[in-house]
Design an enzyme around this catalytic site. Sequence first.
Site, PDB file in Angstrom:
ATOM      1  N   ARG A  63      -4.765  23.085  18.308  1.00 29.72           N
ATOM      2  CA  ARG A  63      -5.604  23.898  19.194  1.00 29.72           C
ATOM      3  C   ARG A  63      -5.077  25.319  19.349  1.00 29.72           C
ATOM      4  O   ARG A  63      -5.806  26.217  19.792  1.00 29.72           O
ATOM      5  CB  ARG A  63      -5.789  23.186  20.531  1.00 29.72           C
ATOM      6  CG  ARG A  63      -6.659  21.940  20.407  1.00 29.72           C
ATOM      7  CD  ARG A  63      -6.686  21.109  21.671  1.00 29.72           C
ATOM      8  NE  ARG A  63      -5.447  20.424  21.933  1.00 29.72           N
ATOM      9  CZ  ARG A  63      -5.138  19.199  21.491  1.00 29.72           C
ATOM     10  NH1 ARG A  63      -6.006  18.528  20.787  1.00 29.72           N
ATOM     11  NH2 ARG A  63      -3.970  18.653  21.766  1.00 29.72           N
ATOM     12  N   GLU A 100       5.313  15.005  24.915  1.00 26.81           N
ATOM     13  CA  GLU A 100       5.056  14.074  26.018  1.00 26.81           C
ATOM     14  C   GLU A 100       4.813  12.659  25.512  1.00 26.81           C
ATOM     15  O   GLU A 100       5.202  11.692  26.153  1.00 26.81           O
ATOM     16  CB  GLU A 100       3.851  14.543  26.852  1.00 26.81           C
ATOM     17  CG  GLU A 100       3.674  13.702  28.106  1.00 26.81           C
ATOM     18  CD  GLU A 100       2.406  14.028  28.883  1.00 26.81           C
ATOM     19  OE1 GLU A 100       1.601  14.868  28.457  1.00 26.81           O
ATOM     20  OE2 GLU A 100       2.226  13.398  29.952  1.00 26.81           O
TER      21      GLU A 100
HETATM   22  P1  AMP Z   1       4.973  18.995  25.076  1.00 29.37           P
HETATM   23  O1  AMP Z   1       5.739  19.218  23.809  1.00 29.37           O
HETATM   24  O2  AMP Z   1       5.381  17.737  25.779  1.00 29.37           O
HETATM   25  O3  AMP Z   1       5.013  20.205  25.958  1.00 29.37           O
HETATM   26  O4  AMP Z   1       3.456  18.751  24.657  1.00 29.37           O
HETATM   27  C1  AMP Z   1       2.616  19.855  24.379  1.00 29.37           C
HETATM   28  C2  AMP Z   1       1.799  19.626  23.135  1.00 29.37           C
HETATM   29  O5  AMP Z   1       1.239  18.320  23.121  1.00 29.37           O
HETATM   30  C3  AMP Z   1       0.630  20.566  23.066  1.00 29.37           C
HETATM   31  O6  AMP Z   1       0.381  20.857  21.706  1.00 29.37           O
HETATM   32  C4  AMP Z   1      -0.529  19.807  23.695  1.00 29.37           C
HETATM   33  O7  AMP Z   1      -1.716  20.032  22.967  1.00 29.37           O
HETATM   34  C5  AMP Z   1      -0.102  18.343  23.588  1.00 29.37           C
HETATM   35  N1  AMP Z   1      -0.095  17.626  24.880  1.00 29.37           N
HETATM   36  C6  AMP Z   1       0.979  17.031  25.441  1.00 29.37           C
HETATM   37  N2  AMP Z   1       0.646  16.411  26.588  1.00 29.37           N
HETATM   38  C7  AMP Z   1      -0.667  16.648  26.756  1.00 29.37           C
HETATM   39  C8  AMP Z   1      -1.609  16.279  27.771  1.00 29.37           C
HETATM   40  N3  AMP Z   1      -1.248  15.555  28.833  1.00 29.37           N
HETATM   41  N4  AMP Z   1      -2.881  16.694  27.637  1.00 29.37           N
HETATM   42  C9  AMP Z   1      -3.254  17.446  26.569  1.00 29.37           C
HETATM   43  N5  AMP Z   1      -2.425  17.823  25.585  1.00 29.37           N
HETATM   44  C10 AMP Z   1      -1.135  17.423  25.668  1.00 29.37           C
END
Ligand code: AMP
Length: 185
Positions: A63, A100
């Site tokens: 995205r 996540e």
């Molecule tokens: P993080 O590395 O945990 O900060 O996760 C961020 C990445 O994972 C981004 O590319 C987001 O598109 C996706 N992402 C992680 N958690 C979510 C969530 N709860 N909702 C939407 N996208 C998420």
Amino acid sequence: MPEDLSTLWSDVVTIPDFPAPGVSFKDLSGILANPIALGIVVRAWADAVGPEHPTMVVGIEARGFPLGGALAYGLGCGFVSLRKEGRLPRDVHRREYTLEYGDSVLEIHQDALTVNDRVIVVDDVLATGGTAAAAVDLVRESGAHVISLAVIMDLPFLKGRRALEAKDVRVHALIDSEGTPYPHP
Ligand code: AMP
């Protein structure tokens, strides 16, 4: 303007237990599909990062591509893709990371950036910060300077902002996980 940012929430859909149990997924594709919301996002980011004199926008798959491309056009910058493993055809720098809901790998072409580039990293959501931190490491390994991270939404309870600020990267998030615009009152 805060009153514009507050309208973004109406294009956010929350999906419980996707893609894994316990994860509350924020689907922001409605913001991309709404030209008014997309314009609000890009103008808000451009206002925030324009004074930082960026030369390049780096978008995180997937995205971060349409969002980063729109920002790059608005700023008069170039655009570089950070891709998932195995998609780039030439020599890459590579980072494994944890997000996540799992583990993944990001790559960048080794010659995509120069020491003269001042970079804005773009993604839709900042959760734990694992993805954005890997992106920052890859840009730095490429020799360029990371100015800041631009996201539409951060999930404050996962403390991604703290992880990025610990790497000396400013975070420009527009709304939190309940749709409240930043800066908070
Ligand atoms: P993080 O590395 O945990 O900060 O996760 C961020 C990445 O994972 C981004 O590319 C987001 O598109 C996706 N992402 C992680 N958690 C979510 C969530 N709860 N909702 C939407 N996208 C998420």
